[in-house]
Scaffold this active site. Structure first.
Site, PDB file in Angstrom:
ATOM      1  N   THR A 166       0.917  -1.315   0.153  1.00 48.22           N
ATOM      2  CA  THR A 166      -0.042  -0.104  -0.247  1.00 48.22           C
ATOM      3  C   THR A 166       1.124   1.260  -0.011  1.00 48.22           C
ATOM      4  OG1 THR A 166      -1.941  -0.845   1.095  1.00 48.22           O
ATOM      5  CG2 THR A 166      -1.735   1.159   1.540  1.00 48.22           C
ATOM      6  N   SER A 223      -6.926  -2.839   5.990  1.00 48.15           N
ATOM      7  CA  SER A 223      -5.096  -2.469   7.113  1.00 48.15           C
ATOM      8  C   SER A 223      -6.124  -2.459   8.407  1.00 48.15           C
ATOM      9  CB  SER A 223      -4.868  -2.116   6.946  1.00 48.15           C
ATOM     10  OG  SER A 223      -3.130  -2.089   7.804  1.00 48.15           O
ATOM     11  N   SER A 239      -9.981 -11.115   1.302  1.00 51.09           N
ATOM     12  CA  SER A 239      -9.877 -10.386   2.595  1.00 51.09           C
ATOM     13  C   SER A 239      -8.570 -10.122   2.779  1.00 51.09           C
ATOM     14  CB  SER A 239     -10.523 -11.119   3.921  1.00 51.09           C
ATOM     15  OG  SER A 239      -9.543 -11.896   3.834  1.00 51.09           O
ATOM     16  N   ASN A 240      -8.348  -9.074   3.897  1.00 50.09           N
ATOM     17  CA  ASN A 240      -6.918  -8.502   4.629  1.00 50.09           C
ATOM     18  C   ASN A 240      -6.607  -9.032   5.341  1.00 50.09           C
ATOM     19  OD1 ASN A 240      -5.296  -7.020   5.160  1.00 50.09           O
ATOM     20  ND2 ASN A 240      -6.037  -5.006   4.147  1.00 50.09           N
ATOM     21  N   ASN A 267      -4.257  -1.892  11.417  1.00 51.75           N
ATOM     22  CA  ASN A 267      -3.030  -1.291  11.436  1.00 51.75           C
ATOM     23  C   ASN A 267      -2.914   0.092  11.429  1.00 51.75           C
ATOM     24  OD1 ASN A 267      -1.924  -4.017  12.408  1.00 51.75           O
ATOM     25  ND2 ASN A 267      -1.100  -4.244   9.956  1.00 51.75           N
ATOM     26  N   THR A 268      -3.945   0.924  10.674  1.00 48.74           N
ATOM     27  CA  THR A 268      -4.093   2.441  11.157  1.00 48.74           C
ATOM     28  C   THR A 268      -5.702   2.940  11.391  1.00 48.74           C
ATOM     29  OG1 THR A 268      -2.758   3.066   8.736  1.00 48.74           O
ATOM     30  CG2 THR A 268      -4.263   4.614   9.394  1.00 48.74           C
ATOM     31  N   SER A 285       2.132 -14.045   2.163  1.00 48.26           N
ATOM     32  CA  SER A 285       2.325 -14.885   2.914  1.00 48.26           C
ATOM     33  C   SER A 285       3.598 -16.112   3.632  1.00 48.26           C
ATOM     34  CB  SER A 285       1.548 -14.969   4.424  1.00 48.26           C
ATOM     35  OG  SER A 285       1.270 -13.506   4.794  1.00 48.26           O
ATOM     36  N   PHE A 320       1.805   0.877   7.212  1.00 45.91           N
ATOM     37  CA  PHE A 320       1.281   1.486   5.723  1.00 45.91           C
ATOM     38  C   PHE A 320       2.933   2.502   5.833  1.00 45.91           C
ATOM     39  CE2 PHE A 320      -3.763   2.055   4.968  1.00 45.91           C
ATOM     40  CZ  PHE A 320      -3.249   1.149   4.425  1.00 45.91           C
ATOM     41  N   LYS A 371     -10.682  -3.367  -1.498  1.00 47.49           N
ATOM     42  CA  LYS A 371     -10.315  -4.628  -0.645  1.00 47.49           C
ATOM     43  C   LYS A 371     -11.126  -4.486   0.900  1.00 47.49           C
ATOM     44  CE  LYS A 371      -5.990  -7.124   1.361  1.00 47.49           C
ATOM     45  NZ  LYS A 371      -4.546  -7.335  -0.013  1.00 47.49           N
ATOM     46  N   ASN A 417       1.250  -8.689  11.122  1.00 42.89           N
ATOM     47  CA  ASN A 417       2.500  -7.585  11.468  1.00 42.89           C
ATOM     48  C   ASN A 417       1.252  -6.612  11.452  1.00 42.89           C
ATOM     49  OD1 ASN A 417       0.677  -5.522   8.644  1.00 42.89           O
ATOM     50  ND2 ASN A 417      -0.274  -7.641   8.266  1.00 42.89           N
TER      51      ASN A 417
END
Length: 348
Positions: free
Chosen positions: A83, A170, A238-239, A172-173, A312, A112, A210, A108
């Site tokens: 991304t 994601s 999916s994510n 993670n944001t 992965s 980003f 996504k 993870n």
């Protein structure tokens, strides 16, 4: 196991993020594999994109569009870079990438991390445009108007990418997944549709969304209806997941972040099937999450995916995996009497 797969296994001697950096450097130096997959049964067209095979590289591996052509040469039918966010950002503090070896999984919380749109665009502009390469676009963590960040990504990379993926999934944001709610998604896709209409005279390209596998009841239908109404071309399901299955064995299972790899396979495929039922053929679907073999790819296609993506599994199986999946998938299609991968879509 070939040289490149052995090299991938040797990378486990290094910290996961350092190993990934070494892999990118090796690919940039021309040390990657050259795999020609000549299996017409796997060729397909997704949202107008003509793919030599239906197995793609998911976003996250090549965040800065440094090696898309090397990964196409490795045998992938298409590659998704990113991304990428408008401005460069460092991402979350290290360590932020973890191998759950016992589970054939990865966690993870990268956040980003990327170099921003300028170098990303420069690299895409210098490639020879052989093979399908998409751009996965996101928003900066501290952006005041995150929708504007997505519009900026679309605008800046228009004409350089063969398709776009709008990454709102994601974990993670902080707050990013809130964009999947109906009102927020309508605003995001509406503003992107307006900008796309203005850019389209230069040659339209597909735009995908996504999504996360962690959805509440009714959200699948709401996302599909909003995506269709906004003129989107496809949805990637999916994510990574924020869930932690009870089956995880690794001591690292409690690390925060998105879980990917084998433990995500069943869940992501089930959610994909829900999207297929809700979509009713109105929008293309791509399957991602836990693809590590031909059986996984075939299950996603039968659940409704027109193409699949993986990342992965390469950590454990090496770059030769794409060839093994391709031949296994082709054999499964033939065994069930399908003349093409498109015939098997939704066959479950």
């Amino acid at each position: 196991m070939n040289f490149h797969d052995l090299a991938a296994r040797a990378m486990h001697l290094f910290d996961p993020e350092d190993a990934h950096g070494l892999a990118i450097k090796g690919l940039k130096a021309g040390l990657g594999p050259r795999n020609r997959i000549n299996l017409p049964i796997l060729a397909t067209t997704v949202a107008g994109l003509e793919l030599p095979n239906c197995i793609g590289l998911a976003a996250g591996f090549d965040k800065n569009a440094e090696v898309p052509d090397a990964m196409l040469a490795a045998g992938f039918g298409f590659v998704e870079a990113g991304t990428v966010t408008p401005l460069a950002q460092a991402g979350n503090p290290r360590p932020r990438l973890f191998r759950l070896t016992e589970d054939q999984a990865v966690i993870n919380r990268m956040g980003f991390n990327n170099e921003g749109l300028e170098p990303f665009a420069a690299r895409l502009s210098h490639r020879r445009r052989r093979g399908v390469v998409g751009a996965n676009i996101g928003a900066n963590k501290d952006a005041e108007d995150r929708v504007a960040d997505y519009v900026a990504g679309l605008s800046h990379l228009w004409g350089l990418a063969d398709y776009f993926t709008v990454n709102i999934s994601s974990p993670n944001t902080p707050g990013l997944r809130a964009l999947q709610t109906k009102a927020a998604l309508e605003e995001l896709l509406g503003r992107l549709a307006e900008r796309r209409a203005a850019l389209a005279p230069e040659g339209d390209v597909p735009v995908f969304l996504k999504v996360a596998p962690d959805l509440e009841e009714g959200e699948v239908e709401a996302i599909v209806e909003t995506a269709v109404a906004s003129g989107l071309d496809g949805i990637i399901v999916s994510n990574t997941t924020i869930a932690r299955p009870d089956t995880l064995k690794s001591a690292l299972a409690s690390e925060t972040g998105g879980l990917s790899g084998a433990p995500l396979t069943q869940k992501s495929t089930a959610v994909l099937g829900e999207f297929f039922q809700a979509a009713g053929g109105r929008i293309a679907l791509l399957g991602a999450g836990g693809v590590s073999g031909g059986a996984d790819a075939y299950a996603k296609i039968r659940a409704g995916a027109q193409a699949v993506q993986l990342y992965s599994a390469l950590v454990y199986a090496g770059p030769g995996l794409v060839v093994r999946i391709a031949h296994d998938l082709a054999a499964r299609l033939r065994a069930d009497g399908f003349a093409s991968v498109s015939e098997a879509v939704g066959a479950r």
